[in-house]
Motif scaffolding. Structure first.
Motif, PDB file in Angstrom:
ATOM      1  N   ALA A   1       0.843  -1.208   0.000  1.00 51.60           N
ATOM      2  CA  ALA A   1       0.000   0.000   0.000  1.00 51.60           C
ATOM      3  C   ALA A   1       0.873   1.252   0.000  1.00 51.60           C
ATOM      4  CB  ALA A   1      -0.927  -0.004   1.207  1.00 51.60           C
ATOM      5  N   GLY A   2       1.976   1.231   0.739  1.00 49.42           N
ATOM      6  CA  GLY A   2       2.886   2.365   0.754  1.00 49.42           C
ATOM      7  C   GLY A   2       3.496   2.610  -0.607  1.00 49.42           C
ATOM      8  N   ARG A   3       3.899   1.550  -1.272  1.00 49.69           N
ATOM      9  CA  ARG A   3       4.471   1.696  -2.625  1.00 49.69           C
ATOM     10  C   ARG A   3       3.427   2.209  -3.609  1.00 49.69           C
ATOM     11  NH1 ARG A   3       7.991  -3.801  -2.333  1.00 49.69           N
ATOM     12  NH2 ARG A   3       9.756  -2.918  -1.196  1.00 49.69           N
ATOM     13  N   GLU A   4       2.198   1.740  -3.453  1.00 44.07           N
ATOM     14  CA  GLU A   4       1.102   2.229  -4.306  1.00 44.07           C
ATOM     15  C   GLU A   4       0.883   3.723  -4.063  1.00 44.07           C
ATOM     16  OE1 GLU A   4      -3.698   1.542  -4.811  1.00 44.07           O
ATOM     17  OE2 GLU A   4      -2.506  -0.046  -3.891  1.00 44.07           O
ATOM     18  N   ALA A   5       0.912   4.125  -2.807  1.00 44.47           N
ATOM     19  CA  ALA A   5       0.765   5.543  -2.475  1.00 44.47           C
ATOM     20  C   ALA A   5       1.915   6.354  -3.058  1.00 44.47           C
ATOM     21  CB  ALA A   5       0.689   5.728  -0.957  1.00 44.47           C
ATOM     22  N   LEU A   6       3.131   5.832  -2.952  1.00 46.82           N
ATOM     23  CA  LEU A   6       4.290   6.542  -3.508  1.00 46.82           C
ATOM     24  C   LEU A   6       4.157   6.728  -5.011  1.00 46.82           C
ATOM     25  CD1 LEU A   6       7.354   5.068  -1.609  1.00 46.82           C
ATOM     26  CD2 LEU A   6       6.610   7.451  -1.678  1.00 46.82           C
ATOM     27  N   GLU A   7       3.715   5.696  -5.696  1.00 45.09           N
ATOM     28  CA  GLU A   7       3.555   5.798  -7.149  1.00 45.09           C
ATOM     29  C   GLU A   7       2.546   6.893  -7.507  1.00 45.09           C
ATOM     30  OE1 GLU A   7       1.947   3.048 -10.812  1.00 45.09           O
ATOM     31  OE2 GLU A   7       3.069   2.058  -9.211  1.00 45.09           O
ATOM     32  N   ALA A   8       1.426   6.906  -6.807  1.00 43.88           N
ATOM     33  CA  ALA A   8       0.410   7.929  -7.077  1.00 43.88           C
ATOM     34  C   ALA A   8       0.920   9.318  -6.699  1.00 43.88           C
ATOM     35  CB  ALA A   8      -0.879   7.604  -6.319  1.00 43.88           C
ATOM     36  N   LEU A   9       1.643   9.428  -5.580  1.00 41.26           N
ATOM     37  CA  LEU A   9       2.206  10.728  -5.179  1.00 41.26           C
ATOM     38  C   LEU A   9       3.230  11.215  -6.190  1.00 41.26           C
ATOM     39  CD1 LEU A   9       2.633  10.100  -1.352  1.00 41.26           C
ATOM     40  CD2 LEU A   9       1.160  11.849  -2.405  1.00 41.26           C
ATOM     41  N   GLU A  10       4.042  10.313  -6.711  1.00 43.36           N
ATOM     42  CA  GLU A  10       5.031  10.710  -7.715  1.00 43.36           C
ATOM     43  C   GLU A  10       4.354  11.132  -9.012  1.00 43.36           C
ATOM     44  OE1 GLU A  10       7.612   7.308  -7.466  1.00 43.36           O
ATOM     45  OE2 GLU A  10       8.687   8.168  -5.755  1.00 43.36           O
TER      46      GLU A  10
ATOM     47  N   ASP B   1       1.897   7.618  11.614  1.00 41.48           N
ATOM     48  CA  ASP B   1       2.621   8.814  11.178  1.00 41.48           C
ATOM     49  C   ASP B   1       2.292   9.272   9.774  1.00 41.48           C
ATOM     50  OD1 ASP B   1       3.920   6.673  10.047  1.00 41.48           O
ATOM     51  OD2 ASP B   1       5.937   7.451  10.418  1.00 41.48           O
ATOM     52  N   VAL B   2       1.444   8.546   9.039  1.00 39.80           N
ATOM     53  CA  VAL B   2       1.030   9.035   7.729  1.00 39.80           C
ATOM     54  C   VAL B   2      -0.456   9.387   7.681  1.00 39.80           C
ATOM     55  CG1 VAL B   2       2.860   7.888   6.447  1.00 39.80           C
ATOM     56  CG2 VAL B   2       0.687   6.719   6.792  1.00 39.80           C
ATOM     57  N   ARG B   3      -1.136   9.272   8.796  1.00 45.51           N
ATOM     58  CA  ARG B   3      -2.571   9.564   8.804  1.00 45.51           C
ATOM     59  C   ARG B   3      -2.887  10.994   8.355  1.00 45.51           C
ATOM     60  NH1 ARG B   3      -5.486   5.485  11.026  1.00 45.51           N
ATOM     61  NH2 ARG B   3      -4.377   4.165  12.498  1.00 45.51           N
ATOM     62  N   GLU B   4      -2.058  11.960   8.736  1.00 44.20           N
ATOM     63  CA  GLU B   4      -2.344  13.353   8.379  1.00 44.20           C
ATOM     64  C   GLU B   4      -2.237  13.601   6.879  1.00 44.20           C
ATOM     65  OE1 GLU B   4       2.114  13.475   9.138  1.00 44.20           O
ATOM     66  OE2 GLU B   4       0.425  12.474  10.069  1.00 44.20           O
ATOM     67  N   LEU B   5      -1.737  12.641   6.128  1.00 46.25           N
ATOM     68  CA  LEU B   5      -1.597  12.808   4.684  1.00 46.25           C
ATOM     69  C   LEU B   5      -2.887  12.478   3.939  1.00 46.25           C
ATOM     70  CD1 LEU B   5       1.901  11.155   4.184  1.00 46.25           C
ATOM     71  CD2 LEU B   5       1.356  13.553   4.615  1.00 46.25           C
ATOM     72  N   ALA B   6      -3.877  11.976   4.613  1.00 48.52           N
ATOM     73  CA  ALA B   6      -5.101  11.526   3.952  1.00 48.52           C
ATOM     74  C   ALA B   6      -5.896  12.667   3.332  1.00 48.52           C
ATOM     75  CB  ALA B   6      -5.972  10.743   4.933  1.00 48.52           C
ATOM     76  N   ASP B   7      -5.589  13.920   3.639  1.00 50.42           N
ATOM     77  CA  ASP B   7      -6.331  15.049   3.091  1.00 50.42           C
ATOM     78  C   ASP B   7      -5.561  15.799   2.014  1.00 50.42           C
ATOM     79  OD1 ASP B   7      -8.526  14.604   4.747  1.00 50.42           O
ATOM     80  OD2 ASP B   7      -7.605  15.714   6.382  1.00 50.42           O
ATOM     81  N   LEU B   8      -4.572  15.187   1.408  1.00 47.62           N
ATOM     82  CA  LEU B   8      -3.780  15.860   0.373  1.00 47.62           C
ATOM     83  C   LEU B   8      -4.641  16.260  -0.817  1.00 47.62           C
ATOM     84  CD1 LEU B   8      -0.610  13.633   0.116  1.00 47.62           C
ATOM     85  CD2 LEU B   8      -0.679  16.034   0.761  1.00 47.62           C
ATOM     86  N   ASN B   9      -4.386  17.427  -1.343  1.00 46.25           N
ATOM     87  CA  ASN B   9      -5.035  17.848  -2.584  1.00 46.25           C
ATOM     88  C   ASN B   9      -4.170  18.891  -3.270  1.00 46.25           C
ATOM     89  OD1 ASN B   9      -5.923  20.675  -1.982  1.00 46.25           O
ATOM     90  ND2 ASN B   9      -6.996  19.632  -0.341  1.00 46.25           N
ATOM     91  N   ALA B  10      -4.466  19.108  -4.531  1.00 48.38           N
ATOM     92  CA  ALA B  10      -3.746  20.106  -5.315  1.00 48.38           C
ATOM     93  C   ALA B  10      -4.731  21.145  -5.825  1.00 48.38           C
ATOM     94  CB  ALA B  10      -3.016  19.450  -6.484  1.00 48.38           C
TER      95      ALA B  10
ATOM     96  N   ASP C   1       6.561  16.614   0.650  1.00 51.32           N
ATOM     97  CA  ASP C   1       6.601  16.236   2.065  1.00 51.32           C
ATOM     98  C   ASP C   1       5.955  14.862   2.268  1.00 51.32           C
ATOM     99  OD1 ASP C   1       7.036  16.761   4.923  1.00 51.32           O
ATOM    100  OD2 ASP C   1       4.845  17.017   5.021  1.00 51.32           O
ATOM    101  N   ALA C   2       4.834  14.645   1.614  1.00 53.33           N
ATOM    102  CA  ALA C   2       4.136  13.358   1.733  1.00 53.33           C
ATOM    103  C   ALA C   2       4.997  12.228   1.184  1.00 53.33           C
ATOM    104  CB  ALA C   2       2.796  13.414   0.992  1.00 53.33           C
ATOM    105  N   ILE C   3       5.663  12.456   0.066  1.00 51.46           N
ATOM    106  CA  ILE C   3       6.542  11.434  -0.508  1.00 51.46           C
ATOM    107  C   ILE C   3       7.621  11.055   0.504  1.00 51.46           C
ATOM    108  CG2 ILE C   3       8.332  11.039  -2.255  1.00 51.46           C
ATOM    109  CD1 ILE C   3       6.509  12.609  -4.233  1.00 51.46           C
ATOM    110  N   GLY C   4       8.225  12.056   1.126  1.00 52.47           N
ATOM    111  CA  GLY C   4       9.259  11.787   2.124  1.00 52.47           C
ATOM    112  C   GLY C   4       8.739  10.972   3.296  1.00 52.47           C
ATOM    113  N   LYS C   5       7.556  11.314   3.796  1.00 54.69           N
ATOM    114  CA  LYS C   5       6.981  10.580   4.932  1.00 54.69           C
ATOM    115  C   LYS C   5       6.645   9.145   4.568  1.00 54.69           C
ATOM    116  CE  LYS C   5       5.173  14.510   7.471  1.00 54.69           C
ATOM    117  NZ  LYS C   5       3.993  15.181   8.022  1.00 54.69           N
TER     118      LYS C   5
ATOM    119  N   GLY D   1       9.836   7.088   4.143  1.00 51.43           N
ATOM    120  CA  GLY D   1      10.402   6.758   5.451  1.00 51.43           C
ATOM    121  C   GLY D   1       9.644   5.641   6.123  1.00 51.43           C
ATOM    122  N   ALA D   2       8.319   5.684   6.056  1.00 50.28           N
ATOM    123  CA  ALA D   2       7.510   4.641   6.681  1.00 50.28           C
ATOM    124  C   ALA D   2       7.718   3.300   5.993  1.00 50.28           C
ATOM    125  CB  ALA D   2       6.034   5.049   6.649  1.00 50.28           C
ATOM    126  N   VAL D   3       7.807   3.302   4.663  1.00 52.67           N
ATOM    127  CA  VAL D   3       8.037   2.052   3.934  1.00 52.67           C
ATOM    128  C   VAL D   3       9.413   1.476   4.306  1.00 52.67           C
ATOM    129  CG1 VAL D   3       8.436   1.061   1.633  1.00 52.67           C
ATOM    130  CG2 VAL D   3       6.458   2.524   2.030  1.00 52.67           C
TER     131      VAL D   3
END
Length: 139
Positions: free
Chosen positions: A14-23, A78-87, A122-126, A129-131
């Motif tokens: 799931a972390g790798r999937e999130a990273l791919e989408a964030l990238e 430590d990644v819960r606060e990232l759930a509200d990301l938007n652009a 910032d989200a990518i970094g977090k 790190g968690a992964v």
């Protein structure tokens, strides 16, 4: 032991999937920033439309990232606060940018794009790190 390893592997996936989408979102925001510079330097209506299309791409990628982060955050606080990301660019600024197409609107939107790009970085970094911590725990 097996269940723990399986749970860690699922969290890593799931972390790798999130990273791919964030990238993907970061790439779209970088494109939007480049189009924003062109717009500031004298682009026209088409430039503004393409810039906002790239923002739309970023928001779609961030929606995918939010879903993956929600799955990931079930395991990691430590990644819960990232759930509200938007652009999101404010609807007023988006309208002003396309309808009026002047340097002030371009600058306002450019600032919002840059802010979103910083949040994504910032989200990518977090998430990275968690992964890494999960991979180390898995051994």
């Amino acid at each position: 032991m097996y269940n723990r390893v399986k749970e860690i592997d699922e969290a890593i996936a799931a972390g790798r999937e999130a990273l791919e989408a964030l990238e993907d979102a970061a790439d779209s925001l970088d494109s939007a920033k480049r189009w924003g510079v062109v717009d500031i330097l004298g682009g026209g209506l088409l430039t503004s439309v393409v810039k906002h299309a790239r923002l739309g791409d970023a928001n779609r990628a961030l929606a995918d990232a939010r879903a993956a982060i929600r799955r990931f955050s079930r395991e990691l606080a430590d990644v819960r606060e990232l759930a509200d990301l938007n652009a999101n660019v404010s609807s007023w600024n988006a309208f002003f940018d396309i309808a009026c197409d002047n340097w002030l609107a371009d600058l306002l939107v450019q600032r919002e794009i840059s802010d979103a790009a910083e949040r994504v970085d910032d989200a990518i970094g977090k998430v990275k790190g968690a992964v890494r911590r999960l991979e180390a725990a898995r051994g």
